[in-house]
Write a protein that holds these residues in place. Structure first.
Motif, PDB file in Angstrom:
ATOM      1  N   LYS A  27       0.831  -1.206   0.000  1.00  0.00           N
ATOM      2  CA  LYS A  27       0.000   0.000   0.000  1.00  0.00           C
ATOM      3  C   LYS A  27       0.867   1.258   0.000  1.00  0.00           C
ATOM      4  CE  LYS A  27      -4.215  -1.678   2.150  1.00  0.00           C
ATOM      5  NZ  LYS A  27      -5.134  -1.542   3.280  1.00  0.00           N
ATOM      6  N   GLY A  28       1.932   1.250   0.757  1.00  0.00           N
ATOM      7  CA  GLY A  28       2.835   2.398   0.801  1.00  0.00           C
ATOM      8  C   GLY A  28       3.506   2.643  -0.539  1.00  0.00           C
ATOM      9  N   ALA A  29       3.902   1.571  -1.203  1.00  0.00           N
ATOM     10  CA  ALA A  29       4.520   1.713  -2.518  1.00  0.00           C
ATOM     11  C   ALA A  29       3.518   2.254  -3.531  1.00  0.00           C
ATOM     12  CB  ALA A  29       5.071   0.369  -2.991  1.00  0.00           C
ATOM     13  N   ALA A  30       2.277   1.799  -3.458  1.00  0.00           N
ATOM     14  CA  ALA A  30       1.247   2.285  -4.381  1.00  0.00           C
ATOM     15  C   ALA A  30       0.964   3.764  -4.151  1.00  0.00           C
ATOM     16  CB  ALA A  30      -0.029   1.470  -4.210  1.00  0.00           C
ATOM     17  N   ILE A  31       0.874   4.174  -2.901  1.00  0.00           N
ATOM     18  CA  ILE A  31       0.634   5.588  -2.591  1.00  0.00           C
ATOM     19  C   ILE A  31       1.825   6.440  -3.030  1.00  0.00           C
ATOM     20  CG2 ILE A  31       0.351   7.233  -0.692  1.00  0.00           C
ATOM     21  CD1 ILE A  31      -1.349   5.075   0.704  1.00  0.00           C
ATOM     22  N   GLY A  32       3.014   5.943  -2.805  1.00  0.00           N
ATOM     23  CA  GLY A  32       4.215   6.664  -3.228  1.00  0.00           C
ATOM     24  C   GLY A  32       4.279   6.835  -4.737  1.00  0.00           C
ATOM     25  N   LEU A  33       3.951   5.771  -5.483  1.00  0.00           N
ATOM     26  CA  LEU A  33       3.934   5.873  -6.940  1.00  0.00           C
ATOM     27  C   LEU A  33       2.857   6.844  -7.416  1.00  0.00           C
ATOM     28  CD1 LEU A  33       4.473   2.175  -8.057  1.00  0.00           C
ATOM     29  CD2 LEU A  33       5.981   4.118  -8.462  1.00  0.00           C
ATOM     30  N   LEU A  34       1.714   6.840  -6.771  1.00  0.00           N
ATOM     31  CA  LEU A  34       0.647   7.769  -7.138  1.00  0.00           C
ATOM     32  C   LEU A  34       1.085   9.216  -6.911  1.00  0.00           C
ATOM     33  CD1 LEU A  34      -2.338   8.272  -7.940  1.00  0.00           C
ATOM     34  CD2 LEU A  34      -2.843   8.210  -5.507  1.00  0.00           C
ATOM     35  N   ILE A  35       1.671   9.484  -5.765  1.00  0.00           N
ATOM     36  CA  ILE A  35       2.125  10.848  -5.463  1.00  0.00           C
ATOM     37  C   ILE A  35       3.222  11.285  -6.433  1.00  0.00           C
ATOM     38  CG2 ILE A  35       3.337  12.247  -3.740  1.00  0.00           C
ATOM     39  CD1 ILE A  35       1.746  10.689  -1.601  1.00  0.00           C
ATOM     40  N   LEU A  36       4.155  10.387  -6.722  1.00  0.00           N
ATOM     41  CA  LEU A  36       5.232  10.716  -7.662  1.00  0.00           C
ATOM     42  C   LEU A  36       4.676  10.991  -9.059  1.00  0.00           C
ATOM     43  CD1 LEU A  36       8.303  10.947  -8.109  1.00  0.00           C
ATOM     44  CD2 LEU A  36       8.237   8.547  -8.783  1.00  0.00           C
ATOM     45  N   THR A  37       3.710  10.190  -9.490  1.00  0.00           N
ATOM     46  CA  THR A  37       3.091  10.403 -10.799  1.00  0.00           C
ATOM     47  C   THR A  37       2.392  11.753 -10.866  1.00  0.00           C
ATOM     48  OG1 THR A  37       2.780   8.025 -11.046  1.00  0.00           O
ATOM     49  CG2 THR A  37       1.467   9.449 -12.460  1.00  0.00           C
ATOM     50  N   LEU A  38       1.662  12.100  -9.808  1.00  0.00           N
ATOM     51  CA  LEU A  38       0.970  13.387  -9.784  1.00  0.00           C
ATOM     52  C   LEU A  38       1.956  14.554  -9.808  1.00  0.00           C
ATOM     53  CD1 LEU A  38      -1.873  12.638  -7.213  1.00  0.00           C
ATOM     54  CD2 LEU A  38      -2.030  12.691  -9.694  1.00  0.00           C
ATOM     55  N   ILE A  64      -7.534  18.137 -15.297  1.00  0.00           N
ATOM     56  CA  ILE A  64      -7.267  16.730 -15.610  1.00  0.00           C
ATOM     57  C   ILE A  64      -6.802  15.988 -14.360  1.00  0.00           C
ATOM     58  CG2 ILE A  64      -5.697  15.188 -16.845  1.00  0.00           C
ATOM     59  CD1 ILE A  64      -5.840  17.052 -19.196  1.00  0.00           C
ATOM     60  N   LEU A  65      -5.937  16.619 -13.591  1.00  0.00           N
ATOM     61  CA  LEU A  65      -5.435  16.010 -12.362  1.00  0.00           C
ATOM     62  C   LEU A  65      -6.564  15.733 -11.377  1.00  0.00           C
ATOM     63  CD1 LEU A  65      -2.543  15.330 -11.553  1.00  0.00           C
ATOM     64  CD2 LEU A  65      -2.451  17.475 -10.327  1.00  0.00           C
ATOM     65  N   ILE A  66      -7.459  16.681 -11.204  1.00  0.00           N
ATOM     66  CA  ILE A  66      -8.597  16.512 -10.298  1.00  0.00           C
ATOM     67  C   ILE A  66      -9.539  15.433 -10.825  1.00  0.00           C
ATOM     68  CG2 ILE A  66     -10.669  17.655  -9.421  1.00  0.00           C
ATOM     69  CD1 ILE A  66      -8.989  20.228  -9.275  1.00  0.00           C
ATOM     70  N   ALA A  67      -9.785  15.420 -12.135  1.00  0.00           N
ATOM     71  CA  ALA A  67     -10.690  14.430 -12.714  1.00  0.00           C
ATOM     72  C   ALA A  67     -10.142  13.015 -12.574  1.00  0.00           C
ATOM     73  CB  ALA A  67     -10.942  14.759 -14.185  1.00  0.00           C
ATOM     74  N   VAL A  68      -8.865  12.847 -12.834  1.00  0.00           N
ATOM     75  CA  VAL A  68      -8.255  11.514 -12.723  1.00  0.00           C
ATOM     76  C   VAL A  68      -8.296  11.028 -11.279  1.00  0.00           C
ATOM     77  CG1 VAL A  68      -6.045  10.299 -12.875  1.00  0.00           C
ATOM     78  CG2 VAL A  68      -6.823  11.699 -14.759  1.00  0.00           C
ATOM     79  N   THR A  69      -7.996  11.910 -10.335  1.00  0.00           N
ATOM     80  CA  THR A  69      -8.042  11.534  -8.925  1.00  0.00           C
ATOM     81  C   THR A  69      -9.459  11.162  -8.507  1.00  0.00           C
ATOM     82  OG1 THR A  69      -6.213  13.058  -8.506  1.00  0.00           O
ATOM     83  CG2 THR A  69      -7.426  12.273  -6.609  1.00  0.00           C
ATOM     84  N   LEU A  70     -10.442  11.935  -8.937  1.00  0.00           N
ATOM     85  CA  LEU A  70     -11.828  11.658  -8.597  1.00  0.00           C
ATOM     86  C   LEU A  70     -12.311  10.353  -9.214  1.00  0.00           C
ATOM     87  CD1 LEU A  70     -14.394  12.756  -7.213  1.00  0.00           C
ATOM     88  CD2 LEU A  70     -14.977  13.816  -9.390  1.00  0.00           C
ATOM     89  N   SER A  72     -10.487   7.746 -10.136  1.00  0.00           N
ATOM     90  CA  SER A  72      -9.829   6.607  -9.497  1.00  0.00           C
ATOM     91  C   SER A  72     -10.421   6.342  -8.116  1.00  0.00           C
ATOM     92  CB  SER A  72      -8.325   6.835  -9.408  1.00  0.00           C
ATOM     93  OG  SER A  72      -8.044   7.943  -8.584  1.00  0.00           O
ATOM     94  N   TYR A  73     -10.729   7.388  -7.365  1.00  0.00           N
ATOM     95  CA  TYR A  73     -11.341   7.217  -6.056  1.00  0.00           C
ATOM     96  C   TYR A  73     -12.726   6.585  -6.184  1.00  0.00           C
ATOM     97  CZ  TYR A  73     -13.416   8.402  -1.541  1.00  0.00           C
ATOM     98  OH  TYR A  73     -14.055   8.337  -0.341  1.00  0.00           O
ATOM     99  N   LEU A  74     -13.511   7.064  -7.126  1.00  0.00           N
ATOM    100  CA  LEU A  74     -14.857   6.520  -7.320  1.00  0.00           C
ATOM    101  C   LEU A  74     -14.824   5.087  -7.840  1.00  0.00           C
ATOM    102  CD1 LEU A  74     -16.769   9.588  -8.764  1.00  0.00           C
ATOM    103  CD2 LEU A  74     -16.932   8.628  -6.466  1.00  0.00           C
ATOM    104  N   SER A  75     -13.858   4.763  -8.685  1.00  0.00           N
ATOM    105  CA  SER A  75     -13.771   3.389  -9.185  1.00  0.00           C
ATOM    106  C   SER A  75     -13.391   2.415  -8.078  1.00  0.00           C
ATOM    107  CB  SER A  75     -12.784   3.299 -10.349  1.00  0.00           C
ATOM    108  OG  SER A  75     -11.486   3.592  -9.919  1.00  0.00           O
ATOM    109  N   VAL A  76     -12.526   2.829  -7.162  1.00  0.00           N
ATOM    110  CA  VAL A  76     -12.190   1.968  -6.020  1.00  0.00           C
ATOM    111  C   VAL A  76     -13.422   1.753  -5.148  1.00  0.00           C
ATOM    112  CG1 VAL A  76     -10.872   1.869  -3.864  1.00  0.00           C
ATOM    113  CG2 VAL A  76      -9.740   2.493  -5.984  1.00  0.00           C
ATOM    114  N   LYS A  77     -14.182   2.817  -4.902  1.00  0.00           N
ATOM    115  CA  LYS A  77     -15.410   2.686  -4.109  1.00  0.00           C
ATOM    116  C   LYS A  77     -16.420   1.781  -4.805  1.00  0.00           C
ATOM    117  CE  LYS A  77     -14.616   5.166  -0.515  1.00  0.00           C
ATOM    118  NZ  LYS A  77     -14.538   4.577   0.791  1.00  0.00           N
ATOM    119  N   LEU A  78     -16.542   1.895  -6.130  1.00  0.00           N
ATOM    120  CA  LEU A  78     -17.479   1.071  -6.880  1.00  0.00           C
ATOM    121  C   LEU A  78     -17.073  -0.402  -6.842  1.00  0.00           C
ATOM    122  CD1 LEU A  78     -19.970   1.052  -8.768  1.00  0.00           C
ATOM    123  CD2 LEU A  78     -18.354   1.230 -10.660  1.00  0.00           C
ATOM    124  N   ILE A  79     -15.797  -0.672  -6.974  1.00  0.00           N
ATOM    125  CA  ILE A  79     -15.328  -2.057  -6.910  1.00  0.00           C
ATOM    126  C   ILE A  79     -15.586  -2.642  -5.525  1.00  0.00           C
ATOM    127  CG2 ILE A  79     -13.237  -3.487  -6.932  1.00  0.00           C
ATOM    128  CD1 ILE A  79     -12.233  -1.697  -9.227  1.00  0.00           C
TER     129      ILE A  79
END
Length: 92
Positions: A27-38, A64-70, A72-79
């Motif tokens: 989870k930490g690696a995924a969050i780190g990669l997300l922050i680095l990508t942003l 675009i940054l806000i839309a992608v974040t939103l 991805s957050y909504l898709s995780v909630k939907l899954i």
């Protein structure tokens, strides 16, 4: 001979389990990669905005940054919502 190879296989599995990352590391690696990508995307947008001398590119990149974040957050909630639906298995 079969016993010898079983012991080697067990020893190798034990050593691999020692270096296997845990759930927190993944989870930490995924969050780190997300922050680095942003951050890299934002740097690229700022560079393009400066290069083309157009401030609207900065606004467009931020949207675009806000839309992608939103999304991805909504898709995780939907899954999570889909997997929380109980499964009905017909047993005859």
């Amino acid at each position: 001979m079969k016993k010898f190879f079983k012991r080697i296989g067990t020893w190798i599995k034990g050593k691999l389990n020692l270096i296997k990352p845990g759930i927190f590391a993944i989870k930490g690696a995924a969050i780190g990669l997300l922050i680095l990508t942003l951050i890299v995307f934002q740097i690229e947008v700022i560079g393009m905005s400066i290069n083309f001398k157009d401030s609207w590119l900065l606004v467009f990149g931020l949207l675009i940054l806000i839309a992608v974040t939103l999304v991805s957050y909504l898709s995780v909630k939907l899954i999570k919502l889909i997997f929380s639906i109980p499964h009905f298995i017909n047993e005859y």
